[in-house]
Design a protein around this motif. Structure first.
Motif, mmCIF file in Angstrom:
data_model
loop_
_atom_site.group_PDB
_atom_site.id
_atom_site.type_symbol
_atom_site.label_atom_id
_atom_site.label_comp_id
_atom_site.label_asym_id
_atom_site.label_seq_id
_atom_site.Cartn_x
_atom_site.Cartn_y
_atom_site.Cartn_z
ATOM 1 N N GLN A 255 -9.366 -4.928 3.167
ATOM 2 C CA GLN A 255 -8.503 -5.081 2.384
ATOM 3 C C GLN A 255 -8.053 -3.994 1.287
ATOM 4 N N GLU A 256 -9.189 -3.374 0.812
ATOM 5 C CA GLU A 256 -8.961 -2.021 0.194
ATOM 6 C C GLU A 256 -8.261 -1.026 0.893
ATOM 7 N N ARG A 257 -8.797 -0.830 2.275
ATOM 8 C CA ARG A 257 -8.103 0.309 3.272
ATOM 9 C C ARG A 257 -6.713 0.196 3.100
ATOM 10 N N GLU A 258 -6.259 -1.256 3.265
ATOM 11 C CA GLU A 258 -4.758 -1.655 3.463
ATOM 12 C C GLU A 258 -4.055 -1.359 2.058
ATOM 13 N N ARG A 259 -4.892 -1.640 0.884
ATOM 14 C CA ARG A 259 -4.079 -1.532 -0.418
ATOM 15 C C ARG A 259 -3.812 -0.200 -0.535
ATOM 16 N N LEU A 260 -4.751 0.744 -0.416
ATOM 17 C CA LEU A 260 -4.649 2.245 -0.314
ATOM 18 C C LEU A 260 -3.531 2.778 0.650
ATOM 19 N N ALA A 261 -3.632 2.277 1.835
ATOM 20 C CA ALA A 261 -2.458 2.561 2.705
ATOM 21 C C ALA A 261 -0.996 2.266 2.338
ATOM 22 N N ARG A 262 -1.022 1.023 1.659
ATOM 23 C CA ARG A 262 0.412 0.387 1.193
ATOM 24 C C ARG A 262 0.892 1.166 0.163
ATOM 25 N N LEU A 263 -0.147 1.747 -0.972
ATOM 26 C CA LEU A 263 0.142 2.545 -2.069
ATOM 27 C C LEU A 263 0.710 3.798 -1.492
ATOM 28 N N ALA A 264 0.076 4.473 -0.431
ATOM 29 C CA ALA A 264 0.601 5.765 -0.070
ATOM 30 C C ALA A 264 1.808 5.802 0.618
ATOM 31 N N ARG A 265 1.994 4.502 1.193
ATOM 32 C CA ARG A 265 3.202 4.390 1.870
ATOM 33 C C ARG A 265 4.556 4.214 0.785
ATOM 34 N N LEU A 266 4.154 3.326 -0.267
ATOM 35 C CA LEU A 266 4.976 3.241 -1.253
ATOM 36 C C LEU A 266 5.535 4.213 -1.804
ATOM 37 N N LYS A 267 4.394 5.264 -2.012
ATOM 38 C CA LYS A 267 4.663 6.649 -2.749
ATOM 39 C C LYS A 267 5.482 7.331 -1.909
#
Length: 471
Positions: A255-267
């Motif tokens: 979940q943390e890995r997906e959260r960081l990946a989502r933030l990176a995609r959002l950025k």
């Protein structure tokens, strides 16, 4: 007319032979399939009984009766009962085979009698013709050379038909004798199987007596057994808690890995939109220097609107909607291939038998007492190596009191757990292949060598027996 007689005789021989094969081929093929399956099951069960007996001899070497000894006796009794049932099926199948052989022999006898009658008719007809017309006279009385050749071929074909009839009678006679010999052979084989069945039944009775003796001896140690059961339950609970926490920790990491990946995609999405806005503004400014004042107003009105925050986040989240459990592509592929291997996984030990099955089951000695097994226990030989059942990544190794060393291997969102290990030969993070050695089974104070095997999907445990290949 004479030519048709010859061809009719030839066709009778062919149809008789073809019909003979066709009548028996269906039954023979069906019996062969049944025979092959039965022999395969008998061979597998004999190997299983042999393994159980070898393990039981080592377990029985202890001075006192043990639960491990009782479990082994229970399994040997079950295997012995199955062997007797297989022998019973074997006797029934041999009865069917003998009946079919007899039917085939009777059919061949009738065919032989029919062939003899037809042959006798052919000899009678030939003798009658010889009395009426000499073969040489028949040939040389031809009105033309072509008729002479035709009459010669007729006599030749008639002679061949008679020879063919003789060969066919001999062939049928040989087949009939072979069938009769097969009947006698099958009867002797059946008698031998019946003798083996009687001996196996006597052995089964002896095993039941031994089991009753061991159970009676163990029942006198009820308090000790209850203490051992309480300790076993604590060990099982500790193991289950450790595995559950390990899996939950892995899920949190995903979940943390997906959260960081989502933030990176959002950025990245916001930066892309900002670049597009900057490019649009630069294009509008360049256009304003070359257009009249009225055009500037139109250009300013034409600049792109800012994307809504919801649209930005939706666009950033869309590429990773392939799984709800947050597996990456490699983990998803591994989980899919593992799931497709149900009923086909190799056993974690080469030799052994299931001594405790999955789920809630009655205690083998204590009446009215139930015990819950989160996996299966496989009793084996002391010092037996334990192997991974499928490709994966070692996710967890630890020591749990009462369960010795444990190893957990991740296969996507599936996990296999190996407990009661004396030693471990793998490390966390190590990639392992199916059948790769991961440790050595432990032997308890009673001399019982047993490995516990579990299968989990996320935080839900599963019945491991439905995953292993049938033995």
């Amino acid at each position: 007319m004479k030519y048709r007689v010859v061809w009719a005789i030839g066709w009778k021989v062919f149809i008789l032979a073809f019909g003979l094969c066709w009548l028996t081929v269906g039954r023979v093929m069906a019996q062969q399939r049944n025979r092959q399956q039965l022999e395969k099951e008998k061979k597998q069960n004999v190997e299983k009984v042999s393994q159980i007996r070898a393990i039981l001899r080592k377990t029985s070497s202890q001075k006192q009766a043990t639960l491990g000894q009782l479990k082994a006796l229970n399994q040997e009794i079950a295997a012995q009962s199955k062997q007797i049932n297989l022998l019973t099926e074997d006797v029934k199948l041999m009865n069917s085979e003998i009946q079919e052989l007899r039917r085939s022999s009777n059919r061949l006898q009738k065919d032989l009698e029919k062939l003899k009658k037809e042959y006798g008719d052919m000899l009678y007809a030939a003798d009658k013709r010889r009395q009426q017309v000499n073969p040489l006279g028949f040939l040389f009385s031809a009105e033309s050379f072509n008729q002479l050749v035709a009459r010669y071929k007729y006599l030749q074909q008639y002679s061949e038909a008679r020879k063919g009839q003789v060969r066919q009678m001999e062939k049928v006679r040989q087949e009939m004798l072979a069938k009769q010999q097969d009947v006698e052979r099958k009867k002797k084989q059946q008698q031998g199987t019946l003798v083996v069945q009687v001996n196996e039944s006597k052995r089964l009775e002896g095993l039941k007596d031994e089991k009753n003796r061991v159970a009676e001896e163990l029942s006198e140690k009820e308090q000790d057994l209850r203490t051992e059961l309480a300790e076993s339950r604590k060990a099982v609970n500790r193991l289950e808690a450790a595995i559950t926490e390990m899996i939950r920790r892995e899920i949190r990491e995903r979940q943390e890995r997906e959260r960081l990946a989502r933030l990176a995609r959002l950025k990245a999405e916001r930066e892309r939109i900002a670049r597009e806005k900057a490019a649009a503004a630069a294009a509008a400014k360049a256009a304003s220097t070359n257009e009249p004042e009225a055009g500037k107003t139109e250009t300013a009105e034409a600049k792109p609107a800012e994307a809504a925050p919801e649209a930005v986040e939706r666009a950033a989240r869309k590429p990773d909607e392939r799984r709800n459990n947050l597996l990456n592509e490699e983990e998803a592929a591994l989980a899919s291939s593992f799931a497709a291997s149900r009923n086909r996984l190799p056993w974690p030990v080469t030799r052994g038998f299931i001594s405790d099955h999955y789920g809630v089951r009655p205690h083998p000695v204590l009446k009215g007492v139930m015990q819950d097994n989160p996996g299966i226990d496989i009793q084996t030989n002391p010092g037996e190596v334990v192997r991974a059942v499928y490709d994966g990544v070692v996710q967890y190794t630890t020591y749990v009191t009462g369960m010795y060393n444990i190893v957990a291997i991740q296969h996507g969102d599936y996990y296999t757990v190996y407990a009661k290990l004396k030693s471990v030969s793998v490390q966390v993070g190590q990639r392992v292949k199916a059948r790769e050695v991961i440790g050595v089974v432990a032997t308890d104070k009673d001399g019982v060598a047993e490995v516990q095997f579990q299968v989990w999907k996320s935080t839900s445990r599963m019945n491991p027996e439905s995953w292993l290949i049938d033995r």
